[in-house]
Write an enzyme that holds these catalytic residues in place. Structure first.
Site: not given
Lengths: 588, 588
Positions: A294, A408
């Site tokens: 993100e 991530q």
């Protein structure tokens, strides 16, 4: 006590009964308090035990009166008495553990952490028939608003699918129930799209609880415009993939017929309306998205998202083919209902012509267009530039945005989800490229890296990241602030990730519609790993030790199934035990 | 004195000669100083005059030795003497003013401001044969690095095209000279594109001087990632449009043959590789751009950009058609040289199928996809939220980004550029919608609003904004900081805008390849507006007063031309004067 919830105006009632074998109980209602008062004279050295039966009913429980239902249930419980209640409770839990337990012999710490993870998942599993799902922070923490994220399909759903399909089906029914909400979102987001765009933070009706400004900037006190809500389009594909997995691994097509196929086709329809065709390159592209990482918003051709989109088209086309063969009337009815006949050829073309970024000469897949052009900086260097310890690294001007630092697993998450499409070498190359650039700023990251690490033999890393994932809520060392937002609470997705790392990672379990394969790569510390699984409605107990794999097919199984263990194809007939000796070469 | 420039290593020489009729001159070179020392005994009440002849040559002047050329020129000047030098200078200026002057009778303040604007343009007009252009801050101010922006084509070029085409052609030759730089930029920006993507801040070789972080954030001291460089793609179309305007209004196709056609085709090629096709909508779209309103970065289907792109395809197709008819061999050679034959049908399709946002039921054109969904806030409210007085309102998280507040004319700029494609009603509706939402945070904004205002009769506003534009460098009240960047200096684009507002706005002049039309809407304060113009190489003096329009065609003109004055078509034969009486109804 009864109340009505603020937003949706739902009735809720709590009833409490006290069973007292001493003293005197009175009620006191002063101000907004409603108290049981127990008065007794106590004798030194004596233990006084009393029982409290407490019940909550809500309007979602579909009873004529929540108040009456609660009072009745509490009364019944009191009448049955504590021992009977506890026995019933324990029987329930025994069944759950029988379905779901994983035993790790030789590593008590791992055993405890994994069982705790499973426990956390079981306590929030939806009630049968509820069509409810599991929020990202389960029932803890308010920041995620009790909303449903991709966490459920991608991280929790596999655990239930393999151990407790009657819970897995509820998670999917929730998506069917909220299909209209996803349609509303598709229509209203940005310029408006066709089909179903599932909410990033899905509420009871499928509407999105995510705001366009969901992170605060501690440096300025302003809310940051983020694109979680409008650009994280992979959510629809995540839902379609889970829906299809359910069908593939249970063999049960009733979910498809009861709305699952409609969900799948509407997701494909959404992607087709979202996709653009690049004429010079003769391909469809998926532009302007956020992938799992993100920190990089509004990117083009995110490998993860494009692959999920491609899979959605594949699944939509496979769904049509399956229904055409097996349930032609149902297909005809569905196609008419959602008026999609003219669009079906587009999905076939899109499956063929959708661009999915491929490995470069070093085997590395570019996370999104021009990612390789970003600044290569270390996470340490990056963090040294932070003004405030909680400042968010993404959202347009965050420190990570112009760099290769990612939040991530993204490409690695894709390699894990689509593990049968990539070689061990490609997995290793990408893992080694991306891992040092990954902040693991999400609790979803470590297990993806751990699982891929088991595939090419980095078991020490895999174990380390497995333990981080499994212990997340025991140790509570995770990041609790993003910008000005507190995001603590429990982590059911990580709990699911821990189970997946044990069973899919170290256990090497992978299933298709035709067979279960087991390619074990047990961690050196572990004497054995034992787990239960359901495949096509039949039950198995699998024990993997350092030198063999044993599969016990339950005597109640309806049919035989193929297990491919370390490459050897074996038939697991009902009531039989398969034993496969694993040579050292099979261990990574 | 001679020196070598830092970056490009170009030689530069300055020579100075002093003409002294008194005292004694010696030289002193101490440290890095090189001084003329003039000693004299002075007598009270007497004036002492001396002359200094100063010359600069650079390597761009194409002389064998810059040093020798400078010394020779300074010596020649001294030998010629001051009076001769001044006379030559004045003769040059007289010619310039003869070409370029605009007279406003009845408004000395406007007259002074407009003449000052013209003067500023003339002092930076490129030397004939130099293939140089004019930087956004002319030769003042260092922040814009002497680089060439769209300012030149869109705001300065029309002035030169109408008054001094031998300067206009140099501006275009600069774009031909830097075509390879634009090709390099197309190849290397983002995922790489085909054709020519002109630099946002174009240097001598066409490379981009604009950085990806060209604005500092005074709140954090960090550089902001902006997309001026990589997303402001309208620049290529601006160049193609100016190139075609030159051909249309001069009738001279030599520029097309000497590289102009190549520029045009490469710009169309760039857009085709940048464009995406939306299959459900059966149209090409231009995604992820910045339009003139730089507060909203990375928008889709910006009306201005899409229209410029469409115009580029039209021009490319018209260029091919023209060359096919008139210069088939040159066309064949060009097509072969840039290997573009197979792509030409794409440009025809794109001209047809490119989406350009259309007016809604209120006549308003949405600035870009989903602009109407942004927050409607006043500029005052917005500015009240500023933490630092110089903070930038755009760049991802700027205060204007989630709002409808725009930096400068965008849709209105488009309506002005393509004025023959939109009705007066549409212009009025958009002007009234966007003007209150426009910060006019760029010096390019006021003149666009002023020109469009003249078209639907808001002459008071037009006059006010004309004066702001014309006086910008006299009053120097403009914004001089953007973020942490000082951006003061002179404003040649506004100077060009002032001229356009006088001649195109109040004068109502508009030209096609076939005729000149004049639809005057003289401001009430003005008795008359008089200007000179060149059309197809012939000269005209136009005088507009409140009751008539007079066009004097120069006796030296080669042929007759059609002038359509307030709807009446008249023929301006060489040496003749057209007089058209303007009724009150023709005045706005």
């Amino acid at each position: 006590m009864h109340a009505v919830t603020n937003e949706l105006g739902k009735k809720i009632a709590a009833a409490e009964m006290i069973e007292l074998s001493f003293g005197k109980e009175t009620h006191s209602t002063a101000g907004n308090q409603n108290l049981h008062v127990i008065e007794l004279d106590t004798e030194a050295g004596k233990t006084y035990t009393f029982y409290k039966y407490f019940v909550v009913f809500t309007e979602n429980d579909n009873v004529p009166s929540v108040m009456e239902a609660a009072v009745k249930a509490a009364t019944d419980a009191k009448n049955a008495g504590y021992e009977k209640c506890v026995a019933a409770h324990n029987a329930q839990w025994a069944k759950k553990w029988e379905y779901c337990d994983v035993k790790i012999d030789g590593d008590d710490e791992a055993q405890q952490a994994l069982r705790y993870s499973i426990f956390e998942l079981l306590i929030v599993a939806p009630v049968n028939g509820s069509a409810n799902s599991i929020p990202a922070r389960a029932l803890s923490g308010q920041v995620y608003k009790g909303a449903i994220f991709w966490d459920t399909e991608m991280f929790m759903f596999p655990f239930f699918l393999y151990t407790y399909p009657e819970k897995a089906v509820e998670l999917m029914r929730y998506r069917i129930k909220t299909l209209d909400g996803a349609r509303r979102k598709a229509k209203t987001e940005s310029v408006g799209f066709d089909g179903a765009f599932y909410a990033w933070e899905s509420q009871d009706d499928g509407d999105d609880a995510c705001t366009y400004f969901n992170i605060g900037d501690p440096n300025t006190g302003r809310d940051l415009r983020t694109h979680f809500r409008d650009k994280q389009v992979h959510i629809s594909g995540d839902v379609a993939i889970a829906m299809w997995e359910y069908f593939k691994l249970t063999g049960d097509d009733s979910l498809l017929l009861e709305g699952g196929a409609e969900v799948i086709l509407e997701c494909a329809r959404f992607y087709f309306s979202y996709a653009y065709f690049q004429k010079n390159k003769n391909r469809y592209e998926i532009l302007d998205v956020i992938g799992p990482d993100e920190y990089h918003e509004r990117v083009n051709n995110n490998a993860f998202t494009n692959m999920v989109t491609k899979a959605t088209f594949e699944i939509a086309n496979a769904t049509v083919a399956y229904l055409k063969e097996r349930h032609p009337a149902a297909l005809a009815e569905l196609v008419k209902k959602i008026n999609i006949e003219k669009e079906l050829p587009s999905f076939v073309e899109a499956e063929k012509l959708l661009y999915v970024p491929q490995p470069n000469e070093d085997g590395v897949i570019e996370q999104f267009d021009a990612y390789f052009k970003l600044k290569d900086t270390s996470i340490k260097e990056l963090k040294a530039k932070m003004i405030h310890p909680n400042e968010y690294l993404g959202a347009g001007q965050g420190l990570a945005v112009p760099t290769k630092v990612i939040k991530q697993a993204d490409v690695v998450m894709m390699l894990n989800m689509f593990k049968d499409r990539y070689s061990k070498e490609i997995k290793k190359a990408n893992w080694e490229y991306y891992e040092p650039r990954t902040e693991h700023g999400s609790s979803l990251s470590a297990c993806a890296y751990a699982m891929v690490a088991t595939e090419f033999g980095n078991l020490d890393f895999a174990y380390d990241y497995f333990m981080r994932t499994a212990k997340i809520d025991i140790e509570a060392k995770y990041k609790v602030y993003v910008g000005t937002i507190f995001m603590g609470g429990s982590h059911p997705a990580a709990n699911g990730g821990a189970w997946m790392t044990a069973v899919f990672g170290f256990g090497g379990v992978q299933s298709t519609a035709k067979h279960v394969s087991i390619n074990p790569r047990l961690y050196k510390k572990w004497n054995s790993l034992q787990f239960n699984m359901i495949y096509k409605g039949d039950r198995f107990k699998v024990t993997i030790s350092q030198d063999k794999v044993e599969v016990i097919a339950d005597a109640s199984n309806k049919t035989s199934h193929t297990f491919i263990i370390s490459g050897q194809s074996l038939t697991a007939a009902p009531g039989k035990t398969l034993v496969h000796e694993v040579g050292a070469k099979n261990l990574a």
